[in-house]
Design a protein around this motif. Structure first.
Motif, PDB file in Angstrom:
ATOM      1  N   UNK A 101       0.455   5.461  -5.214  1.00 52.01           N
ATOM      2  CA  UNK A 101       0.597   6.924  -5.250  1.00 52.01           C
ATOM      3  C   UNK A 101      -0.736   7.659  -5.242  1.00 52.01           C
ATOM      4  N   UNK A 102      -1.817   6.975  -5.667  1.00 53.36           N
ATOM      5  CA  UNK A 102      -3.140   7.607  -5.670  1.00 53.36           C
ATOM      6  C   UNK A 102      -3.669   7.644  -4.235  1.00 53.36           C
ATOM      7  N   UNK A 103      -3.694   8.825  -3.628  1.00 53.13           N
ATOM      8  CA  UNK A 103      -4.044   8.956  -2.216  1.00 53.13           C
ATOM      9  C   UNK A 103      -5.490   8.540  -1.932  1.00 53.13           C
ATOM     10  N   UNK A 104      -6.427   8.869  -2.870  1.00 52.97           N
ATOM     11  CA  UNK A 104      -7.830   8.509  -2.643  1.00 52.97           C
ATOM     12  C   UNK A 104      -7.989   6.986  -2.591  1.00 52.97           C
ATOM     13  N   UNK A 105      -7.367   6.302  -3.567  1.00 58.18           N
ATOM     14  CA  UNK A 105      -7.442   4.834  -3.593  1.00 58.18           C
ATOM     15  C   UNK A 105      -6.769   4.238  -2.357  1.00 58.18           C
ATOM     16  N   UNK A 106      -5.633   4.834  -1.970  1.00 58.63           N
ATOM     17  CA  UNK A 106      -4.878   4.340  -0.809  1.00 58.63           C
ATOM     18  C   UNK A 106      -5.710   4.452   0.469  1.00 58.63           C
ATOM     19  N   UNK A 107      -6.342   5.615   0.671  1.00 63.56           N
ATOM     20  CA  UNK A 107      -7.153   5.811   1.881  1.00 63.56           C
ATOM     21  C   UNK A 107      -8.389   4.911   1.871  1.00 63.56           C
ATOM     22  N   UNK A 108      -8.997   4.743   0.673  1.00 65.59           N
ATOM     23  CA  UNK A 108     -10.205   3.909   0.574  1.00 65.59           C
ATOM     24  C   UNK A 108      -9.891   2.458   0.915  1.00 65.59           C
ATOM     25  N   UNK A 109      -8.797   1.930   0.350  1.00 67.49           N
ATOM     26  CA  UNK A 109      -8.413   0.535   0.633  1.00 67.49           C
ATOM     27  C   UNK A 109      -8.077   0.370   2.102  1.00 67.49           C
ATOM     28  N   UNK A 110      -7.337   1.335   2.659  1.00 66.61           N
ATOM     29  CA  UNK A 110      -6.945   1.261   4.068  1.00 66.61           C
ATOM     30  C   UNK A 110      -8.174   1.235   4.975  1.00 66.61           C
ATOM     31  N   UNK A 111      -9.166   2.056   4.654  1.00 67.55           N
ATOM     32  CA  UNK A 111     -10.387   2.101   5.473  1.00 67.55           C
ATOM     33  C   UNK A 111     -11.156   0.789   5.380  1.00 67.55           C
ATOM     34  N   UNK A 112     -11.240   0.238   4.167  1.00 66.05           N
ATOM     35  CA  UNK A 112     -12.013  -0.996   3.964  1.00 66.05           C
ATOM     36  C   UNK A 112     -11.394  -2.166   4.728  1.00 66.05           C
ATOM     37  N   UNK A 113     -10.062  -2.273   4.701  1.00 66.32           N
ATOM     38  CA  UNK A 113      -9.435  -3.455   5.303  1.00 66.32           C
ATOM     39  C   UNK A 113      -9.376  -3.394   6.828  1.00 66.32           C
ATOM     40  N   UNK A 114      -9.361  -2.187   7.426  1.00 65.86           N
ATOM     41  CA  UNK A 114      -9.336  -2.191   8.887  1.00 65.86           C
ATOM     42  C   UNK A 114     -10.718  -2.045   9.506  1.00 65.86           C
ATOM     43  N   UNK A 115     -11.766  -1.929   8.662  1.00 64.48           N
ATOM     44  CA  UNK A 115     -13.133  -1.844   9.181  1.00 64.48           C
ATOM     45  C   UNK A 115     -13.551  -3.095   9.964  1.00 64.48           C
ATOM     46  N   UNK A 116     -13.216  -4.328   9.525  1.00 60.01           N
ATOM     47  CA  UNK A 116     -13.631  -5.529  10.295  1.00 60.01           C
ATOM     48  C   UNK A 116     -13.136  -5.537  11.733  1.00 60.01           C
ATOM     49  N   UNK A 117     -12.054  -4.804  12.029  1.00 64.57           N
ATOM     50  CA  UNK A 117     -11.527  -4.782  13.400  1.00 64.57           C
ATOM     51  C   UNK A 117     -12.573  -4.267  14.383  1.00 64.57           C
ATOM     52  N   UNK A 118     -13.483  -3.412  13.919  1.00 63.26           N
ATOM     53  CA  UNK A 118     -14.445  -2.781  14.821  1.00 63.26           C
ATOM     54  C   UNK A 118     -15.773  -3.535  14.885  1.00 63.26           C
ATOM     55  N   UNK A 119     -15.873  -4.647  14.183  1.00 65.16           N
ATOM     56  CA  UNK A 119     -17.121  -5.428  14.198  1.00 65.16           C
ATOM     57  C   UNK A 119     -17.020  -6.534  15.240  1.00 65.16           C
ATOM     58  N   UNK A 120     -18.065  -6.679  16.052  1.00 64.04           N
ATOM     59  CA  UNK A 120     -18.088  -7.689  17.106  1.00 64.04           C
ATOM     60  C   UNK A 120     -18.096  -9.098  16.515  1.00 64.04           C
ATOM     61  N   UNK A 121     -17.465 -10.049  17.268  1.00 64.65           N
ATOM     62  CA  UNK A 121     -17.472 -11.439  16.815  1.00 64.65           C
ATOM     63  C   UNK A 121     -18.862 -12.067  16.888  1.00 64.65           C
ATOM     64  N   UNK A 122     -19.771 -11.465  17.637  1.00 65.91           N
ATOM     65  CA  UNK A 122     -21.148 -11.969  17.647  1.00 65.91           C
ATOM     66  C   UNK A 122     -21.753 -11.811  16.256  1.00 65.91           C
ATOM     67  N   UNK A 168       0.832  -1.210   0.000  1.00 70.68           N
ATOM     68  CA  UNK A 168       0.000   0.000   0.000  1.00 70.68           C
ATOM     69  C   UNK A 168       0.861   1.253   0.000  1.00 70.68           C
ATOM     70  N   UNK A 169       2.036   1.170   0.601  1.00 65.07           N
ATOM     71  CA  UNK A 169       2.937   2.330   0.633  1.00 65.07           C
ATOM     72  C   UNK A 169       3.433   2.707  -0.765  1.00 65.07           C
ATOM     73  N   UNK A 170       3.400   1.739  -1.681  1.00 60.53           N
ATOM     74  CA  UNK A 170       3.852   2.011  -3.056  1.00 60.53           C
ATOM     75  C   UNK A 170       2.766   2.675  -3.904  1.00 60.53           C
TER      76      UNK A 170
END
Length: 295
Positions: free
Chosen positions: A97-118, A93-95
């Protein structure tokens, strides 16, 4: 005047101290149950004292070795694969260069961290069930359906895989932050010398975050006995006790469902003692190899 101000601050702190004592310190007296033949009707203070008998009984249980092995193997595999996926993802992801795509992917992949296992547990059960999307696809390809959550061969892998999917994005945030601290002139000098992207990644990016990798892996040592209580409790069943029963689920089952309070407390106290030793070791290792100190 300064003394009066300090007194007011201490008065304001008093409610927090009282709450801390009631909900964090006072419950510690419940550990006495591990040394008693606990009788709920007689309470903690009047139940017969039996010393180390409950701990001796724990080590005589036929399943205790398998439970410890399940806990350590699942926890270690989770730590290794989560960190490997987080490092690779952060480097790739560090490679971008498109900041919008980079931020969007980063947000999508760390979103599951905040979802309960229930909630996640229900989703995964539907996906991996015999009539779920995975087995439907396998059948369309001519492959026999797999009972992922009912097979002792598949269950540990499913636990590790779903944990990595939930956590690797959030863990990658730390590595992305470490990558931003690398001096850009190093990349420019390497590019002038003819180094390609892969060579710059291998010889600049990876060494630049080496201290962070060592620090996080060292701190993860304290989680060797934490294999994920909520995840496994929501996904396991009696068919996979052999490969999926861990210390926390055994304490829950023995202590609350089977009403063996003293046995569950003894196992929990044993786990806490080992975890304290591991935390101490990880702290000294982090101090030695990554110069990380709290005290």
């Amino acid at each position: 005047m300064k003394g009066k101000i300090a007194f007011h601050y201490h008065v304001m702190l008093l409610p927090a101290i009282v709450i801390l004592g009631l909900f964090s310190v006072y419950p510690l007296f419940g550990l006495l149950i591990a040394f008693e033949d606990f009788k709920p009707g007689r309470g903690i203070w009047h139940s017969p004292f039996v010393g180390w008998d409950n701990f001796q009984y724990v080590f005589m249980l036929p399943d205790i070795k398998q439970i410890f092995c399940n806990t350590i193997s699942i926890a270690v595999l989770k730590i290794i694969f989560t960190q490997v996926f987080a490092i690779v993802f952060a480097l790739l992801l560090n490679e971008v260069k498109n900041m919008f795509f980079k931020k969007a992917v980063q947000t999508i992949v760390y979103l599951p961290h905040f979802i309960s296992w229930v909630l996640l547990g229900g989703i995964i059960i539907n996906i991996l069930s015999l009539d779920g999307i995975v087995n439907t696809t396998l059948q369309a390809l001519g492959i026999q359906p797999i009972f992922f959550l009912g097979s002792n061969n598949w269950f540990p892998g499913v636990m590790v895989g779903t944990h990595v999917w939930q956590e690797f994005g959030f863990s990658a945030i730390v590595y992305l932050a470490a990558l931003t601290g690398i001096n850009p002139s190093l990349y420019e000098a390497a590019a002038i010398d003819g180094a390609g992207r892969f060579q710059r990644l291998l010889h600049i990016s990876l060494p630049g975050i080496a201290a962070t990798i060592i620090l996080l892996l060292t701190l993860d040592l304290q989680n060797v006995l934490n294999a994920g209580f909520e995840q496994i409790l929501n996904l396991y069943n009696p068919m996979v006790y052999q490969s999926g029963d861990i210390i926390d689920t055994y304490v829950y089952r023995a202590g609350l469902r089977e009403l063996q309070y003293e046995l569950g407390t003894a196992v929990g106290l044993l786990k806490s003692a080992v975890s304290f030793v591991l935390i101490t070791i990880s702290y000294f290792l982090a101090s030695k190899f990554a110069n990380y100190r709290i005290f």
